[in-house]
Design a protein around this motif. Structure first.
Motif, PDB file in Angstrom:
ATOM      1  N   ARG A  34       0.834  -1.214   0.000  1.00 22.09           N
ATOM      2  CA  ARG A  34       0.000   0.000   0.000  1.00 22.09           C
ATOM      3  C   ARG A  34       0.867   1.263   0.000  1.00 22.09           C
ATOM      4  N   SER A  43      -3.014   2.589  -7.781  1.00 22.46           N
ATOM      5  CA  SER A  43      -3.883   2.030  -6.744  1.00 22.46           C
ATOM      6  C   SER A  43      -3.232   0.783  -6.148  1.00 22.46           C
ATOM      7  N   THR A  45      -4.566  -1.957  -5.782  1.00 26.22           N
ATOM      8  CA  THR A  45      -5.000  -3.068  -6.627  1.00 26.22           C
ATOM      9  C   THR A  45      -4.012  -3.307  -7.761  1.00 26.22           C
ATOM     10  N   CYS A  47      -0.832  -2.930  -7.667  1.00 24.82           N
ATOM     11  CA  CYS A  47       0.280  -3.701  -7.086  1.00 24.82           C
ATOM     12  C   CYS A  47      -0.108  -5.157  -6.899  1.00 24.82           C
ATOM     13  N   TYR A  48      -1.303  -5.362  -6.350  1.00 20.72           N
ATOM     14  CA  TYR A  48      -1.759  -6.724  -6.075  1.00 20.72           C
ATOM     15  C   TYR A  48      -2.044  -7.503  -7.354  1.00 20.72           C
ATOM     16  N   ASN A  49      -2.221  -6.817  -8.465  1.00 19.10           N
ATOM     17  CA  ASN A  49      -2.377  -7.512  -9.745  1.00 19.10           C
ATOM     18  C   ASN A  49      -1.062  -8.167 -10.170  1.00 19.10           C
TER      19      ASN A  49
END
Length: 194
Positions: A34, A43, A45, A47-49
């Motif tokens: 984060r 976002s 998201t 990064c998490y992708n």
């Protein structure tokens, strides 16, 4: 927050590089996806992708730095005389970290690698050390250095370049000239004494 637009693949490199810089500035304990997303301007998201969690990114960061380090150690030695390869590699070692201090702290501020200097083992799981060792030993053999002296000479050579790289990354040290050239001069002196 306005998000940056990336072509596929660019965000991964940006996350790795900015993640390394973030850890260098704030330490691993304060690292999170984060916080990194905010720094990069995307976002969480996004990064998490690419990475399921911070640990997965940390592994990718380690692989990225080690790969670049190995490339730096070998690029300048590929077309030189083998007798000069250890000196050029030592210079490349110091310059790599003098120009990338965030890589130095990331690689050496953890216990993810092992180098064994005991007796004649001189081995470990750290690929840059294996490259350094192989090239240095080949150079010593070409210079007819006895097997009995090779281990200690290798340790001295590694300590020289690693020590200079560490000094180049210490806040209290100042050297106005080129760190790599200093490494080269010291190694030339040492190799002549081997």
């Amino acid at each position: 927050m306005k998000e940056k637009s990336y072509h596929h693949g660019n965000l991964q490199t940006e996350l790795i590089e900015e993640g390394l810089a973030l850890i260098h500035e704030e330490g691993r304990a304060n690292f999170s996806l984060r916080k990194l997303a905010k720094r990069v301007g995307v976002s969480p998201t996004a990064c998490y992708n690419h990475y399921a969690n911070a640990d997965e990114l940390l592994i990718e960061m380690k692989n990225y730095v080690v790969k670049k380090f190995c490339a730096a150690l070998t690029v300048d030695t590929a077309e030189c005389r083998m007798a000069d390869a250890a000196i050029r590699m030592g210079k490349a070692y110091v310059n790599f970290f003098a120009h990338n201090p965030h890589y130095f702290s990331f690689i050496y501020d953890n216990e993810d690698y092992r180098i064994d200097l005991t007796n004649n083992a001189l081995d470990g799981n750290f690929e840059p050390f294996r490259i350094f060792k192989k090239t240095a030993l080949q150079c010593m053999e070409l210079n007819h250095i006895s097997k009995e002296k090779q281990r200690d000479n290798l340790i001295i050579m590694w300590a020289t370049v690693h020590g200079l790289a560490a000094m180049a990354n210490m806040k209290g040290f100042h050297y106005a000239e080129d760190w790599g050239s200093l490494a080269e001069r010291l190694l030339v002196t040492k190799i002549n004494l081997l």
